[in-house]
Design an enzyme around this catalytic site. Structure first.
Site, PDB file in Angstrom:
ATOM      1  N   GLY A  46      89.453   6.790   7.412  1.00 44.10           N
ATOM      2  CA  GLY A  46      88.986   8.134   7.710  1.00 44.10           C
ATOM      3  C   GLY A  46      90.161   9.097   7.727  1.00 44.10           C
ATOM      4  O   GLY A  46      91.305   8.685   7.950  1.00 44.10           O
ATOM      5  N   GLN A  51      94.589  16.692  10.057  1.00 40.38           N
ATOM      6  CA  GLN A  51      95.722  15.796   9.776  1.00 40.38           C
ATOM      7  C   GLN A  51      96.496  16.207   8.528  1.00 40.38           C
ATOM      8  O   GLN A  51      97.624  15.758   8.332  1.00 40.38           O
ATOM      9  CB  GLN A  51      95.227  14.357   9.606  1.00 40.38           C
ATOM     10  CG  GLN A  51      94.663  13.747  10.872  1.00 40.38           C
ATOM     11  CD  GLN A  51      94.118  12.361  10.599  1.00 40.38           C
ATOM     12  OE1 GLN A  51      92.990  12.202  10.183  1.00 40.38           O
ATOM     13  NE2 GLN A  51      94.936  11.345  10.822  1.00 40.38           N
ATOM     14  N   CYS A  91      95.698   5.110  13.775  1.00 41.41           N
ATOM     15  CA  CYS A  91      95.562   6.487  13.283  1.00 41.41           C
ATOM     16  C   CYS A  91      96.658   6.744  12.263  1.00 41.41           C
ATOM     17  O   CYS A  91      97.822   6.429  12.518  1.00 41.41           O
ATOM     18  CB  CYS A  91      95.684   7.458  14.453  1.00 41.41           C
ATOM     19  SG  CYS A  91      95.548   9.181  13.962  1.00 41.41           S
ATOM     20  N   LEU A  92      96.293   7.361  11.136  1.00 44.46           N
ATOM     21  CA  LEU A  92      97.294   7.656  10.107  1.00 44.46           C
ATOM     22  C   LEU A  92      98.341   8.649  10.624  1.00 44.46           C
ATOM     23  O   LEU A  92      99.438   8.722  10.086  1.00 44.46           O
ATOM     24  CB  LEU A  92      96.619   8.221   8.855  1.00 44.46           C
ATOM     25  CG  LEU A  92      95.698   7.251   8.100  1.00 44.46           C
ATOM     26  CD1 LEU A  92      95.013   7.962   6.935  1.00 44.46           C
ATOM     27  CD2 LEU A  92      96.476   6.029   7.603  1.00 44.46           C
ATOM     28  N   HIS A 133      86.343   9.394  16.126  1.00 41.66           N
ATOM     29  CA  HIS A 133      87.800   9.552  16.010  1.00 41.66           C
ATOM     30  C   HIS A 133      88.122  10.799  15.160  1.00 41.66           C
ATOM     31  O   HIS A 133      88.982  11.607  15.533  1.00 41.66           O
ATOM     32  CB  HIS A 133      88.369   8.282  15.372  1.00 41.66           C
ATOM     33  CG  HIS A 133      89.841   8.273  15.137  1.00 41.66           C
ATOM     34  ND1 HIS A 133      90.690   7.362  15.747  1.00 41.66           N
ATOM     35  CD2 HIS A 133      90.657   9.032  14.345  1.00 41.66           C
ATOM     36  CE1 HIS A 133      91.933   7.579  15.338  1.00 41.66           C
ATOM     37  NE2 HIS A 133      91.931   8.583  14.488  1.00 41.66           N
ATOM     38  N   GLU A 134      87.413  10.953  14.031  1.00 40.18           N
ATOM     39  CA  GLU A 134      87.722  12.076  13.129  1.00 40.18           C
ATOM     40  C   GLU A 134      87.274  13.414  13.726  1.00 40.18           C
ATOM     41  O   GLU A 134      87.972  14.420  13.585  1.00 40.18           O
ATOM     42  CB  GLU A 134      87.066  11.861  11.762  1.00 40.18           C
ATOM     43  CG  GLU A 134      87.492  10.586  11.027  1.00 40.18           C
ATOM     44  CD  GLU A 134      88.989  10.366  10.973  1.00 40.18           C
ATOM     45  OE1 GLU A 134      89.753  11.348  10.945  1.00 40.18           O
ATOM     46  OE2 GLU A 134      89.397   9.176  10.970  1.00 40.18           O
ATOM     47  N   HIS A 137      89.834  14.645  15.990  1.00 37.14           N
ATOM     48  CA  HIS A 137      90.928  15.335  15.281  1.00 37.14           C
ATOM     49  C   HIS A 137      90.562  16.796  15.025  1.00 37.14           C
ATOM     50  O   HIS A 137      91.389  17.692  15.199  1.00 37.14           O
ATOM     51  CB  HIS A 137      91.204  14.669  13.928  1.00 37.14           C
ATOM     52  CG  HIS A 137      92.121  13.487  13.988  1.00 37.14           C
ATOM     53  ND1 HIS A 137      93.386  13.545  14.536  1.00 37.14           N
ATOM     54  CD2 HIS A 137      91.975  12.216  13.542  1.00 37.14           C
ATOM     55  CE1 HIS A 137      93.968  12.351  14.424  1.00 37.14           C
ATOM     56  NE2 HIS A 137      93.133  11.524  13.833  1.00 37.14           N
TER      57      HIS A 137
HETATM   58 ZN    ZN Z   1      93.428   9.566  13.399  1.00 32.51          ZN
END
Ligand code: ZN
Length: 170
Positions: A46, A51, A91-92, A133-134, A137
Protein backbone atom coordinates in the site's frame (compact mmCIF):
# COMPACT_ATOMS: atom_id res chain seq x y z
CA UNK A 1 4.29 7.19 -15.17
CA UNK A 2 7.27 7.83 -13.01
CA UNK A 3 8.61 6.48 -9.80
CA UNK A 4 8.21 8.89 -6.91
CA UNK A 5 10.41 9.49 -3.87
CA UNK A 6 8.99 8.12 -0.64
CA UNK A 7 9.27 10.40 2.41
CA UNK A 8 10.81 8.82 5.48
CA UNK A 9 9.83 9.37 9.10
CA UNK A 10 10.31 11.79 10.88
CA UNK A 11 9.86 14.02 7.82
CA UNK A 12 7.32 16.66 8.95
CA UNK A 13 5.55 16.43 5.59
CA UNK A 14 4.23 13.02 6.72
CA UNK A 15 2.09 14.99 9.21
CA UNK A 16 0.16 16.89 6.55
CA UNK A 17 -3.50 16.06 6.06
CA UNK A 18 -4.43 15.20 2.48
CA UNK A 19 -7.36 17.04 0.89
CA UNK A 20 -10.19 15.41 -1.09
CA UNK A 21 -10.01 15.70 -4.87
CA UNK A 22 -12.83 17.57 -6.61
CA UNK A 23 -12.79 15.06 -9.45
CA UNK A 24 -10.60 12.29 -10.84
CA UNK A 25 -9.06 13.61 -14.05
CA UNK A 26 -5.98 12.79 -16.10
CA UNK A 27 -3.62 14.41 -13.56
CA UNK A 28 -5.08 12.39 -10.71
CA UNK A 29 -4.93 9.18 -12.78
CA UNK A 30 -1.27 9.86 -13.60
CA UNK A 31 -0.53 10.37 -9.89
CA UNK A 32 -2.26 7.09 -8.96
CA UNK A 33 -0.41 5.19 -11.70
CA UNK A 34 2.94 6.58 -10.55
CA UNK A 35 2.04 5.62 -7.00
CA UNK A 36 1.27 2.05 -8.09
CA UNK A 37 4.62 1.85 -9.89
CA UNK A 38 6.38 3.26 -6.82
CA UNK A 39 4.60 0.83 -4.49
CA UNK A 40 5.62 -2.18 -6.60
CA UNK A 41 9.22 -0.99 -6.92
CA UNK A 42 9.43 -0.61 -3.13
CA UNK A 43 7.74 -4.03 -2.62
CA UNK A 44 4.94 -2.52 -0.57
CA UNK A 45 1.29 -3.55 -0.43
CA UNK A 46 0.00 0.00 0.00
CA UNK A 47 1.07 3.59 -0.54
CA UNK A 48 -0.64 6.88 0.38
CA UNK A 49 -0.19 10.20 -1.43
CA UNK A 50 1.14 11.78 1.78
CA UNK A 51 4.13 9.43 1.56
CA UNK A 52 5.08 10.82 -1.85
CA UNK A 53 4.51 14.42 -0.79
CA UNK A 54 1.25 14.98 -2.65
CA UNK A 55 -1.74 16.39 -0.79
CA UNK A 56 -4.44 14.92 -3.03
CA UNK A 57 -6.35 12.36 -0.99
CA UNK A 58 -5.62 8.97 -2.57
CA UNK A 59 -3.99 5.68 -1.73
CA UNK A 60 -3.19 2.56 -3.72
CA UNK A 61 -3.14 -1.03 -2.50
CA UNK A 62 -2.39 -4.51 -3.78
CA UNK A 63 -2.72 -7.36 -1.29
CA UNK A 64 -3.00 -10.05 -3.98
CA UNK A 65 -0.51 -12.94 -3.93
CA UNK A 66 0.62 -12.26 -7.51
CA UNK A 67 0.86 -8.46 -7.07
CA UNK A 68 -1.20 -7.99 -10.19
CA UNK A 69 -4.42 -6.51 -8.80
CA UNK A 70 -3.81 -2.88 -7.82
CA UNK A 71 -6.71 -0.92 -6.37
CA UNK A 72 -7.01 2.86 -6.25
CA UNK A 73 -9.00 4.74 -3.58
CA UNK A 74 -9.62 8.47 -4.08
CA UNK A 75 -11.32 10.30 -1.19
CA UNK A 76 -11.58 7.10 0.87
CA UNK A 77 -13.93 7.01 3.85
CA UNK A 78 -14.41 4.22 6.33
CA UNK A 79 -18.17 3.71 6.70
CA UNK A 80 -18.18 0.93 9.30
CA UNK A 81 -15.60 -0.95 11.32
CA UNK A 82 -16.01 -4.02 13.51
CA UNK A 83 -14.05 -6.62 15.42
CA UNK A 84 -10.41 -6.41 16.36
CA UNK A 85 -7.14 -7.84 15.06
CA UNK A 86 -3.48 -7.41 15.87
CA UNK A 87 -1.14 -7.50 12.89
CA UNK A 88 2.60 -7.03 12.52
CA UNK A 89 2.86 -3.89 10.39
CA UNK A 90 5.68 -2.30 8.48
CA UNK A 91 5.74 0.98 6.56
CA UNK A 92 7.63 2.15 3.48
CA UNK A 93 8.19 5.46 5.32
CA UNK A 94 9.71 3.72 8.37
CA UNK A 95 12.05 1.20 6.74
CA UNK A 96 13.40 -1.62 8.89
CA UNK A 97 10.85 -1.31 11.71
CA UNK A 98 7.76 -3.42 12.32
CA UNK A 99 5.35 -3.48 15.23
CA UNK A 100 2.15 -5.17 16.29
CA UNK A 101 -0.74 -2.78 15.81
CA UNK A 102 -4.32 -3.27 16.99
CA UNK A 103 -7.00 -2.33 14.48
CA UNK A 104 -10.53 -3.19 13.37
CA UNK A 105 -10.86 -6.62 11.79
CA UNK A 106 -13.52 -5.69 9.23
CA UNK A 107 -13.98 -2.35 7.51
CA UNK A 108 -16.37 -1.09 4.91
CA UNK A 109 -14.85 1.64 2.79
CA UNK A 110 -16.23 3.97 0.15
CA UNK A 111 -14.02 5.70 -2.42
CA UNK A 112 -13.74 6.81 -6.05
CA UNK A 113 -11.89 4.52 -8.44
CA UNK A 114 -9.51 5.44 -11.26
CA UNK A 115 -12.51 6.36 -13.44
CA UNK A 116 -13.90 8.60 -10.73
CA UNK A 117 -16.78 6.19 -10.04
CA UNK A 118 -17.85 5.66 -6.42
CA UNK A 119 -17.57 2.12 -5.05
CA UNK A 120 -17.94 0.40 -1.69
CA UNK A 121 -15.96 -2.55 -0.45
CA UNK A 122 -16.06 -4.62 2.73
CA UNK A 123 -12.84 -6.41 3.61
CA UNK A 124 -11.19 -8.13 6.54
CA UNK A 125 -7.72 -9.36 7.48
CA UNK A 126 -4.72 -7.89 5.69
CA UNK A 127 -6.74 -5.71 3.32
CA UNK A 128 -8.55 -4.16 6.28
CA UNK A 129 -5.22 -3.48 8.01
CA UNK A 130 -3.79 -1.93 4.86
CA UNK A 131 -6.80 0.36 4.28
CA UNK A 132 -6.68 1.63 7.88
CA UNK A 133 -2.89 2.12 7.71
CA UNK A 134 -3.11 4.12 4.45
CA UNK A 135 -6.04 6.29 5.60
CA UNK A 136 -4.00 7.07 8.72
CA UNK A 137 -1.25 8.39 6.40
CA UNK A 138 -3.80 10.62 4.64
CA UNK A 139 -4.69 11.99 8.08
CA UNK A 140 -1.03 12.68 8.90
CA UNK A 141 -0.52 9.64 11.13
CA UNK A 142 1.98 6.79 11.08
CA UNK A 143 1.72 3.44 12.85
CA UNK A 144 3.96 4.68 15.69
CA UNK A 145 0.98 6.82 16.73
CA UNK A 146 -1.09 3.68 17.34
CA UNK A 147 1.35 2.21 19.89
CA UNK A 148 1.63 2.68 23.64
CA UNK A 149 3.90 5.63 24.57
CA UNK A 150 6.54 3.23 25.90
CA UNK A 151 6.58 1.03 22.80
CA UNK A 152 6.60 4.12 20.60
CA UNK A 153 9.65 5.59 22.37
CA UNK A 154 11.47 2.26 22.19
CA UNK A 155 10.88 1.77 18.48
CA UNK A 156 11.66 5.38 17.61
CA UNK A 157 14.99 5.02 19.38
CA UNK A 158 15.74 1.81 17.51
CA UNK A 159 14.77 3.50 14.23
CA UNK A 160 17.00 6.53 14.89
CA UNK A 161 19.94 4.32 15.79
CA UNK A 162 19.48 2.34 12.62
CA UNK A 163 19.33 5.51 10.50
CA UNK A 164 22.51 6.90 12.11
CA UNK A 165 24.22 3.61 11.36
CA UNK A 166 23.09 3.83 7.78
CA UNK A 167 24.52 7.32 7.30
CA UNK A 168 27.88 6.32 8.79
CA UNK A 169 28.20 3.39 6.42
CA UNK A 170 27.05 5.54 3.48
ZN1 ZN B 1 2.91 3.34 5.88
Amino acid sequence: MAQLDILEFPDPRLRKIAQPVAAVGDDERALAESMIETMYAARGIGLASTQVNDSRRVFVMDVSDAHDAPLVFFNPEILTRSGEQVCEEGCLSIPGITAEVRRADVVKVRALNLEGVSFEMEVDGLAAVCIQHEIDHLDGKVFFDRLSPLKKRMLQKKYQKQRQGASVSG
